[in-house]
Design a protein around this motif. Structure first.
Motif, PDB file in Angstrom:
ATOM      1  N   ARG A   1      36.935  82.517 -21.628  1.00 36.02           N
ATOM      2  CA  ARG A   1      38.240  83.175 -21.588  1.00 36.02           C
ATOM      3  C   ARG A   1      39.205  82.362 -20.725  1.00 36.02           C
ATOM      4  NH1 ARG A   1      39.566  88.332 -22.776  1.00 36.02           N
ATOM      5  NH2 ARG A   1      41.453  89.155 -21.829  1.00 36.02           N
ATOM      6  N   PRO A   2      40.461  82.189 -21.181  1.00 32.89           N
ATOM      7  CA  PRO A   2      41.445  81.527 -20.312  1.00 32.89           C
ATOM      8  C   PRO A   2      41.927  82.486 -19.226  1.00 32.89           C
ATOM      9  CG  PRO A   2      42.464  82.163 -22.394  1.00 32.89           C
ATOM     10  CD  PRO A   2      41.011  82.514 -22.511  1.00 32.89           C
ATOM     11  N   VAL A   3      41.749  82.122 -17.985  1.00 37.97           N
ATOM     12  CA  VAL A   3      42.175  82.955 -16.864  1.00 37.97           C
ATOM     13  C   VAL A   3      42.833  82.070 -15.804  1.00 37.97           C
ATOM     14  CG1 VAL A   3      40.274  84.577 -17.244  1.00 37.97           C
ATOM     15  CG2 VAL A   3      40.016  82.758 -15.548  1.00 37.97           C
ATOM     16  N   THR A   4      43.407  82.710 -14.815  1.00 41.40           N
ATOM     17  CA  THR A   4      43.948  82.005 -13.654  1.00 41.40           C
ATOM     18  C   THR A   4      43.162  82.442 -12.422  1.00 41.40           C
ATOM     19  OG1 THR A   4      46.155  81.892 -14.627  1.00 41.40           O
ATOM     20  CG2 THR A   4      45.995  81.578 -12.255  1.00 41.40           C
ATOM     21  N   SER A   5      42.616  81.466 -11.703  1.00 35.00           N
ATOM     22  CA  SER A   5      41.794  81.729 -10.514  1.00 35.00           C
ATOM     23  C   SER A   5      42.620  81.477  -9.255  1.00 35.00           C
ATOM     24  CB  SER A   5      40.557  80.831 -10.500  1.00 35.00           C
ATOM     25  OG  SER A   5      39.811  80.984 -11.691  1.00 35.00           O
ATOM     26  N   LEU A   6      42.473  82.354  -8.291  1.00 37.70           N
ATOM     27  CA  LEU A   6      43.207  82.251  -7.031  1.00 37.70           C
ATOM     28  C   LEU A   6      42.204  82.388  -5.886  1.00 37.70           C
ATOM     29  CD1 LEU A   6      46.590  84.011  -6.267  1.00 37.70           C
ATOM     30  CD2 LEU A   6      44.799  83.902  -4.555  1.00 37.70           C
ATOM     31  N   PHE A   7      42.043  81.318  -5.106  1.00 38.83           N
ATOM     32  CA  PHE A   7      41.160  81.346  -3.933  1.00 38.83           C
ATOM     33  C   PHE A   7      42.004  81.487  -2.677  1.00 38.83           C
ATOM     34  CE2 PHE A   7      37.540  79.809  -6.386  1.00 38.83           C
ATOM     35  CZ  PHE A   7      36.474  80.343  -5.690  1.00 38.83           C
ATOM     36  N   ILE A   8      41.576  82.366  -1.787  1.00 32.98           N
ATOM     37  CA  ILE A   8      42.262  82.585  -0.510  1.00 32.98           C
ATOM     38  C   ILE A   8      41.230  82.458   0.607  1.00 32.98           C
ATOM     39  CG2 ILE A   8      43.654  84.164   0.886  1.00 32.98           C
ATOM     40  CD1 ILE A   8      44.150  85.682  -1.847  1.00 32.98           C
ATOM     41  N   GLN A   9      41.533  81.644   1.594  1.00 33.47           N
ATOM     42  CA  GLN A   9      40.648  81.539   2.769  1.00 33.47           C
ATOM     43  C   GLN A   9      41.426  81.908   4.018  1.00 33.47           C
ATOM     44  OE1 GLN A   9      39.144  77.715   4.516  1.00 33.47           O
ATOM     45  NE2 GLN A   9      37.155  78.545   3.945  1.00 33.47           N
ATOM     46  N   LEU A  10      40.878  82.841   4.772  1.00 36.48           N
ATOM     47  CA  LEU A  10      41.447  83.256   6.048  1.00 36.48           C
ATOM     48  C   LEU A  10      40.594  82.666   7.157  1.00 36.48           C
ATOM     49  CD1 LEU A  10      42.078  87.051   5.277  1.00 36.48           C
ATOM     50  CD2 LEU A  10      43.572  85.106   4.792  1.00 36.48           C
TER      51      LEU A  10
ATOM     52  N   LEU B   1      38.057  85.519  -3.853  1.00 36.66           N
ATOM     53  CA  LEU B   1      38.277  84.980  -5.188  1.00 36.66           C
ATOM     54  C   LEU B   1      38.978  86.053  -6.015  1.00 36.66           C
ATOM     55  CD1 LEU B   1      38.001  83.108  -7.633  1.00 36.66           C
ATOM     56  CD2 LEU B   1      35.643  83.910  -7.888  1.00 36.66           C
ATOM     57  N   CYS B   2      40.186  85.757  -6.463  1.00 38.18           N
ATOM     58  CA  CYS B   2      40.969  86.692  -7.278  1.00 38.18           C
ATOM     59  C   CYS B   2      41.150  86.091  -8.668  1.00 38.18           C
ATOM     60  CB  CYS B   2      42.333  86.956  -6.650  1.00 38.18           C
ATOM     61  SG  CYS B   2      42.249  87.393  -4.893  1.00 38.18           S
ATOM     62  N   VAL B   3      41.176  86.938  -9.690  1.00 35.80           N
ATOM     63  CA  VAL B   3      41.256  86.472 -11.072  1.00 35.80           C
ATOM     64  C   VAL B   3      42.352  87.238 -11.802  1.00 35.80           C
ATOM     65  CG1 VAL B   3      39.965  86.025 -13.193  1.00 35.80           C
ATOM     66  CG2 VAL B   3      38.759  86.026 -11.000  1.00 35.80           C
ATOM     67  N   PHE B   4      43.147  86.493 -12.562  1.00 32.27           N
ATOM     68  CA  PHE B   4      44.182  87.061 -13.420  1.00 32.27           C
ATOM     69  C   PHE B   4      43.798  86.787 -14.878  1.00 32.27           C
ATOM     70  CE2 PHE B   4      46.047  86.255  -9.381  1.00 32.27           C
ATOM     71  CZ  PHE B   4      47.060  87.194  -9.195  1.00 32.27           C
ATOM     72  N   GLY B   5      43.919  87.819 -15.726  1.00 33.64           N
ATOM     73  CA  GLY B   5      43.651  87.623 -17.146  1.00 33.64           C
ATOM     74  C   GLY B   5      42.305  88.108 -17.610  1.00 33.64           C
ATOM     75  N   LEU B   6      41.663  88.984 -16.847  1.00 35.39           N
ATOM     76  CA  LEU B   6      40.379  89.541 -17.267  1.00 35.39           C
ATOM     77  C   LEU B   6      40.596  90.533 -18.421  1.00 35.39           C
ATOM     78  CD1 LEU B   6      38.676  90.124 -13.793  1.00 35.39           C
ATOM     79  CD2 LEU B   6      38.146  88.338 -15.471  1.00 35.39           C
TER      80      LEU B   6
ATOM     81  N   LYS C   1      37.534  74.830 -13.621  1.00 30.76           N
ATOM     82  CA  LYS C   1      38.776  75.242 -12.979  1.00 30.76           C
ATOM     83  C   LYS C   1      38.531  76.116 -11.751  1.00 30.76           C
ATOM     84  CE  LYS C   1      42.086  73.330 -15.383  1.00 30.76           C
ATOM     85  NZ  LYS C   1      43.169  72.523 -14.777  1.00 30.76           N
ATOM     86  N   VAL C   2      37.468  76.895 -11.781  1.00 30.64           N
ATOM     87  CA  VAL C   2      37.117  77.706 -10.612  1.00 30.64           C
ATOM     88  C   VAL C   2      36.688  76.791  -9.464  1.00 30.64           C
ATOM     89  CG1 VAL C   2      35.656  79.567  -9.737  1.00 30.64           C
ATOM     90  CG2 VAL C   2      36.407  79.595 -12.119  1.00 30.64           C
ATOM     91  N   ASN C   3      35.857  75.780  -9.794  1.00 27.99           N
ATOM     92  CA  ASN C   3      35.430  74.817  -8.774  1.00 27.99           C
ATOM     93  C   ASN C   3      36.617  74.065  -8.182  1.00 27.99           C
ATOM     94  OD1 ASN C   3      32.903  75.626  -9.542  1.00 27.99           O
ATOM     95  ND2 ASN C   3      32.340  73.719 -10.552  1.00 27.99           N
ATOM     96  N   LEU C   4      37.568  73.699  -9.063  1.00 31.18           N
ATOM     97  CA  LEU C   4      38.744  72.957  -8.598  1.00 31.18           C
ATOM     98  C   LEU C   4      39.551  73.792  -7.605  1.00 31.18           C
ATOM     99  CD1 LEU C   4      40.655  70.534  -8.752  1.00 31.18           C
ATOM    100  CD2 LEU C   4      41.720  71.587 -10.758  1.00 31.18           C
TER     101      LEU C   4
END
Length: 373
Positions: free
Chosen positions: A233-242, A288-293, A354-357
């Protein structure tokens, strides 16, 4: 491994083959851990955090049990060939002690985290281990049955590398009996039936409009194949590190992460973004946040993800003083969306190049918001 699968079979098929390879390998490892009485706490990419609960007076025996489990896994799954010529190898770190459980989120969604010295030590032990090795943390070494183990000191470290123990016959037989009981339990949890029994799967699709979402909610029983949950599935992955302050106490840590997660959810929900994974390690807390599920696809989802990333970065940087730095990375592309783990313990996640990137960009560009082309 990801790059070799993609080079061999293309982005779509390579991603699917990668997910299948990791899933089969992971399932075999987790089967042994569950048989030996462990329970899966967290999946973190190609790593798994497993817990054995035990009273303090039985800690030494439990460490011996975990060591026995670890060496059995190394013998069966320590190294495995793949179709692309790259070996998948295993290393194991072990620690022991008490830990704290934190629950963060809002009324709609909650996520659990664990923290404590034992978590930092098990991460260090795993990092010190090479492929095919088992390493005990300093605390575990102090608490274990030392006279029954062959060990090797690691230069400049208090942790030790453990050689395979010679188990006495009575101990092995007792362990076999316990393992056979666990195997029966796991078969029941997987929905496996005795010959002649009924194993028909049931599927019920319901229309859900709760919280304004028009998505399909599937109710499945345990005998439904988990592969039905999986897709490319084409999705957009968003990684956030605090990055958190080193002297953060558990109470302060809980307050900080609770406030941060609530702010993230308030920002993500209007953009149909979902928090898929929350991981707390010694270097900080990663989301790890995902858009397009499925059921949550919006036009121009990359734009929604970037807007969310900038809002989260600004709010966390200015409103949460306990956070040293915020790093955010965004990528878009085809990934594997589906179930990973063991039929008795699994999670829904995303896997792919893309998730790894996104994860690498988050690490290599600290204190910034970065995105792919």
């Amino acid at each position: 491994l990801t790059e070799k699968f993609v080079q061999r079979s293309g982005t779509d098929r390579g991603t699917d083959e990668l997910a299948q390879t990791l899933n089969y390998y992971l399932c075999d490892i987790l089967e042994e851990m569950l048989i030996f009485g462990g329970d899966i706490l967290k999946f973190a990419g190609d790593a798994v955090l497993v817990l054995w609960r035990t009273p303090p007076q039985e800690l030494a025996k439990t460490i011996s049990l975990v060591l026995q489990c670890s060496w059995q896994i190394q013998q069966k799954c320590g190294s495995r060939d793949t179709r692309v010529g790259q070996k998948v190898q295993l290393k194991i770190g072990i620690s022991a002690g008490s830990m704290s459980l934190l629950t963060v989120g809002d009324r709609r969604r909650q996520y659990f985290l664990i923290c404590g010295q034992v978590l930092g030590e098990v991460c260090e032990a795993e990092q010190l281990a090479n492929a095919g090795e088992v390493v005990l943390s300093a605390t575990s070494w102090e608490l274990c049955e030392q006279h029954r183990l062959r060990t090797k000191r690691l230069a400049g470290k208090r942790a030790v590398k453990v050689g395979q123990k010679k188990w006495c016959i009575a101990e092995v037989e007792f362990s076999r009996g316990q393992r056979n009981k666990r195997k029966c339990t796991l078969r029941r949890q997987r929905g496996e039936t005795e010959p002649g029994g009924s194993g028909a799967a049931r599927l019920c699709a319901l229309s859900s409009e709760r919280h304004g979402r028009r998505a399909l909610v599937f109710q499945l029983d345990d005998s439904m194949p988990l592969g039905l949950f999986s897709e490319l599935r084409p999705v957009t992955s968003l990684f956030i590190q605090l990055r958190l302050a080193e002297d953060n106490r558990t109470v302060n840590l809980y307050t900080t992460l609770r406030n941060a997660s609530r702010m993230m959810l308030e920002i993500l929900c209007p953009h149909k973004g979902k928090i898929n994974k929350v991981l707390l390690f010694d270097k900080g807390c990663t989301f790890l946040c995902v858009f397009g599920l499925p059921g949550e696809k919006l036009p121009c989802e990359s734009l929604h993800a970037l807007q969310s990333a900038i809002q989260i970065f600004n709010l966390c940087s200015t409103m949460l003083r306990e956070i040293g730095a915020v790093s955010v990375a965004v990528t878009s592309g085809m990934v594997f969306c589906g179930v990973t783990g063991h039929p008795a313990r699994y999670e829904y996640t995303v896997i792919g190049q893309k998730v790894n990137l996104a994860a690498r960009m988050m690490v290599h560009y600290p204190g910034l918001v970065s995105c792919d082309a």
